[in-house]
Design a protein around this motif. Structure first.
Motif, PDB file in Angstrom:
ATOM      1  N   LYS A  43       0.831  -1.201   0.000  1.00  0.00           N
ATOM      2  CA  LYS A  43       0.000   0.000   0.000  1.00  0.00           C
ATOM      3  C   LYS A  43       0.862   1.247   0.000  1.00  0.00           C
ATOM      4  O   LYS A  43       2.043   1.209   0.331  1.00  0.00           O
ATOM      5  N   GLU A  44       0.244   2.373  -0.354  1.00  0.00           N
ATOM      6  CA  GLU A  44       0.962   3.630  -0.337  1.00  0.00           C
ATOM      7  C   GLU A  44       1.090   4.150   1.101  1.00  0.00           C
ATOM      8  O   GLU A  44       0.278   3.820   1.971  1.00  0.00           O
ATOM      9  N   ARG A  45       2.095   4.974   1.304  1.00  0.00           N
ATOM     10  CA  ARG A  45       2.259   5.603   2.604  1.00  0.00           C
ATOM     11  C   ARG A  45       1.094   6.567   2.844  1.00  0.00           C
ATOM     12  O   ARG A  45       0.708   7.309   1.947  1.00  0.00           O
ATOM     13  N   GLU A  46       0.556   6.536   4.058  1.00  0.00           N
ATOM     14  CA  GLU A  46      -0.603   7.368   4.346  1.00  0.00           C
ATOM     15  C   GLU A  46      -0.404   8.180   5.621  1.00  0.00           C
ATOM     16  O   GLU A  46       0.311   7.774   6.544  1.00  0.00           O
ATOM     17  N   PHE A  47      -1.088   9.303   5.660  1.00  0.00           N
ATOM     18  CA  PHE A  47      -1.030  10.204   6.802  1.00  0.00           C
ATOM     19  C   PHE A  47      -1.746   9.586   7.989  1.00  0.00           C
ATOM     20  O   PHE A  47      -2.808   8.985   7.841  1.00  0.00           O
ATOM     21  N   VAL A  48      -1.163   9.782   9.174  1.00  0.00           N
ATOM     22  CA  VAL A  48      -1.785   9.304  10.404  1.00  0.00           C
ATOM     23  C   VAL A  48      -2.145  10.477  11.311  1.00  0.00           C
ATOM     24  O   VAL A  48      -3.296  10.617  11.732  1.00  0.00           O
ATOM     25  N   ALA A  49      -1.156  11.313  11.621  1.00  0.00           N
ATOM     26  CA  ALA A  49      -1.400  12.417  12.555  1.00  0.00           C
ATOM     27  C   ALA A  49      -0.314  13.470  12.385  1.00  0.00           C
ATOM     28  O   ALA A  49       0.776  13.172  11.895  1.00  0.00           O
ATOM     29  N   ALA A  50      -0.622  14.696  12.815  1.00  0.00           N
ATOM     30  CA  ALA A  50       0.354  15.778  12.780  1.00  0.00           C
ATOM     31  C   ALA A  50       0.119  16.697  13.967  1.00  0.00           C
ATOM     32  O   ALA A  50      -0.991  16.763  14.506  1.00  0.00           O
ATOM     33  N   ILE A  51       1.184  17.416  14.334  1.00  0.00           N
ATOM     34  CA  ILE A  51       1.095  18.336  15.451  1.00  0.00           C
ATOM     35  C   ILE A  51       1.895  19.580  15.104  1.00  0.00           C
ATOM     36  O   ILE A  51       2.965  19.505  14.509  1.00  0.00           O
ATOM     37  N   SER A  52       1.354  20.734  15.466  1.00  0.00           N
ATOM     38  CA  SER A  52       2.029  21.989  15.171  1.00  0.00           C
ATOM     39  C   SER A  52       3.268  22.144  16.046  1.00  0.00           C
ATOM     40  O   SER A  52       3.454  21.441  17.038  1.00  0.00           O
ATOM     41  N   TRP A  53       4.122  23.100  15.676  1.00  0.00           N
ATOM     42  CA  TRP A  53       5.373  23.250  16.424  1.00  0.00           C
ATOM     43  C   TRP A  53       5.129  23.763  17.837  1.00  0.00           C
ATOM     44  O   TRP A  53       5.939  23.528  18.727  1.00  0.00           O
ATOM     45  N   THR A  54       3.997  24.401  18.068  1.00  0.00           N
ATOM     46  CA  THR A  54       3.665  24.842  19.420  1.00  0.00           C
ATOM     47  C   THR A  54       2.924  23.773  20.199  1.00  0.00           C
ATOM     48  O   THR A  54       2.667  23.947  21.391  1.00  0.00           O
ATOM     49  N   ALA A  55       2.559  22.691  19.517  1.00  0.00           N
ATOM     50  CA  ALA A  55       1.729  21.632  20.107  1.00  0.00           C
ATOM     51  C   ALA A  55       0.319  22.118  20.391  1.00  0.00           C
ATOM     52  O   ALA A  55      -0.449  21.431  21.074  1.00  0.00           O
ATOM     53  N   GLY A  56      -0.028  23.278  19.850  1.00  0.00           N
ATOM     54  CA  GLY A  56      -1.358  23.795  20.093  1.00  0.00           C
ATOM     55  C   GLY A  56      -2.418  23.206  19.193  1.00  0.00           C
ATOM     56  O   GLY A  56      -3.608  23.311  19.474  1.00  0.00           O
ATOM     57  N   SER A  57      -1.992  22.595  18.095  1.00  0.00           N
ATOM     58  CA  SER A  57      -2.955  22.041  17.145  1.00  0.00           C
ATOM     59  C   SER A  57      -2.543  20.632  16.766  1.00  0.00           C
ATOM     60  O   SER A  57      -1.368  20.367  16.539  1.00  0.00           O
ATOM     61  N   THR A  58      -3.511  19.755  16.707  1.00  0.00           N
ATOM     62  CA  THR A  58      -3.273  18.385  16.287  1.00  0.00           C
ATOM     63  C   THR A  58      -4.261  18.005  15.199  1.00  0.00           C
ATOM     64  O   THR A  58      -5.372  18.553  15.128  1.00  0.00           O
ATOM     65  N   TYR A  59      -3.854  17.080  14.359  1.00  0.00           N
ATOM     66  CA  TYR A  59      -4.656  16.661  13.217  1.00  0.00           C
ATOM     67  C   TYR A  59      -4.548  15.139  13.097  1.00  0.00           C
ATOM     68  O   TYR A  59      -3.476  14.581  13.313  1.00  0.00           O
ATOM     69  N   TYR A  60      -5.658  14.512  12.714  1.00  0.00           N
ATOM     70  CA  TYR A  60      -5.687  13.056  12.629  1.00  0.00           C
ATOM     71  C   TYR A  60      -6.403  12.591  11.375  1.00  0.00           C
ATOM     72  O   TYR A  60      -7.359  13.221  10.920  1.00  0.00           O
ATOM     73  N   ALA A  61      -5.938  11.473  10.858  1.00  0.00           N
ATOM     74  CA  ALA A  61      -6.682  10.807   9.798  1.00  0.00           C
ATOM     75  C   ALA A  61      -7.952  10.213  10.405  1.00  0.00           C
ATOM     76  O   ALA A  61      -7.958   9.797  11.576  1.00  0.00           O
ATOM     77  N   ASP A  62      -9.005  10.164   9.626  1.00  0.00           N
ATOM     78  CA  ASP A  62     -10.282   9.649  10.130  1.00  0.00           C
ATOM     79  C   ASP A  62     -10.149   8.229  10.677  1.00  0.00           C
ATOM     80  O   ASP A  62     -10.809   7.865  11.648  1.00  0.00           O
ATOM     81  N   LEU A  63      -9.280   7.445  10.064  1.00  0.00           N
ATOM     82  CA  LEU A  63      -9.151   6.045  10.461  1.00  0.00           C
ATOM     83  C   LEU A  63      -8.619   5.874  11.878  1.00  0.00           C
ATOM     84  O   LEU A  63      -8.819   4.827  12.501  1.00  0.00           O
ATOM     85  N   VAL A  64      -7.933   6.887  12.398  1.00  0.00           N
ATOM     86  CA  VAL A  64      -7.304   6.740  13.722  1.00  0.00           C
ATOM     87  C   VAL A  64      -7.881   7.705  14.746  1.00  0.00           C
ATOM     88  O   VAL A  64      -7.539   7.633  15.927  1.00  0.00           O
ATOM     89  N   LYS A  65      -8.738   8.603  14.301  1.00  0.00           N
ATOM     90  CA  LYS A  65      -9.289   9.610  15.199  1.00  0.00           C
ATOM     91  C   LYS A  65     -10.028   8.942  16.351  1.00  0.00           C
ATOM     92  O   LYS A  65     -10.820   8.030  16.160  1.00  0.00           O
ATOM     93  N   GLY A  66      -9.715   9.391  17.562  1.00  0.00           N
ATOM     94  CA  GLY A  66     -10.328   8.817  18.756  1.00  0.00           C
ATOM     95  C   GLY A  66      -9.555   7.647  19.332  1.00  0.00           C
ATOM     96  O   GLY A  66      -9.816   7.228  20.468  1.00  0.00           O
ATOM     97  N   ARG A  67      -8.612   7.101  18.578  1.00  0.00           N
ATOM     98  CA  ARG A  67      -7.806   5.967  19.065  1.00  0.00           C
ATOM     99  C   ARG A  67      -6.346   6.340  19.256  1.00  0.00           C
ATOM    100  O   ARG A  67      -5.682   5.828  20.154  1.00  0.00           O
ATOM    101  N   PHE A  68      -5.839   7.232  18.387  1.00  0.00           N
ATOM    102  CA  PHE A  68      -4.437   7.619  18.442  1.00  0.00           C
ATOM    103  C   PHE A  68      -4.320   9.046  18.974  1.00  0.00           C
ATOM    104  O   PHE A  68      -5.188   9.893  18.735  1.00  0.00           O
TER     105      PHE A  68
END
Length: 122
Positions: A43-68
């Protein structure tokens, strides 16, 4: 240059948890947003999660949201990925990466680690 080294992967049963770590060295860690990606066999490489440099914002792929959960500790130059309620489909090589800003696209990341294997058995 930024050097990234992942650790914490392993074999876990479905429903279990793992915490991945990514240690950064080189340029100031606080200058970069950090992301986690994964790539399963065939499979292709896929996004899981990201965090801003201040740690003030986080982002998640739908597949892992609520678990990771992604987090970072600046004084340790480390970013973490806590993975709960793991499923067999979470099996993949997990990579951390550094970017100028939080992003979900692979080509927006400048530096990559070598990856750590996560295997979830059913």
């Amino acid at each position: 240059q930024v050097q990234l080294v992942e650790s914490g992967g392993g074999l876990v049963q479905a429903g279990g948890s793992l915490r991945l770590s990514c240690a950064a060295s080189g340029r100031p860690f606080s200058s970069y947003a950090m992301g986690w990606f994964r790539q399963a066999p065939g499979k292709e490489r896929e996004f899981v999660a990201a965090i801003s440099w201040t740690a003030g914002s986080t982002y998640y792929a739908d597949l892992v949201k609520g678990r990771f959960t992604i987090s970072r500790v600046g004084v340790k130059n480390t970013v973490y990925l806590l993975m709960n309620s793991l499923k067999p489909e979470d099996t993949a090589v997990y990579y951390c990466a550094a970017s100028r800003y939080p992003a979900s696209r692979i080509n927006e990341y400048d530096y990559w680690g070598q990856g750590t294997q996560v295997t979830v058995s059913s």
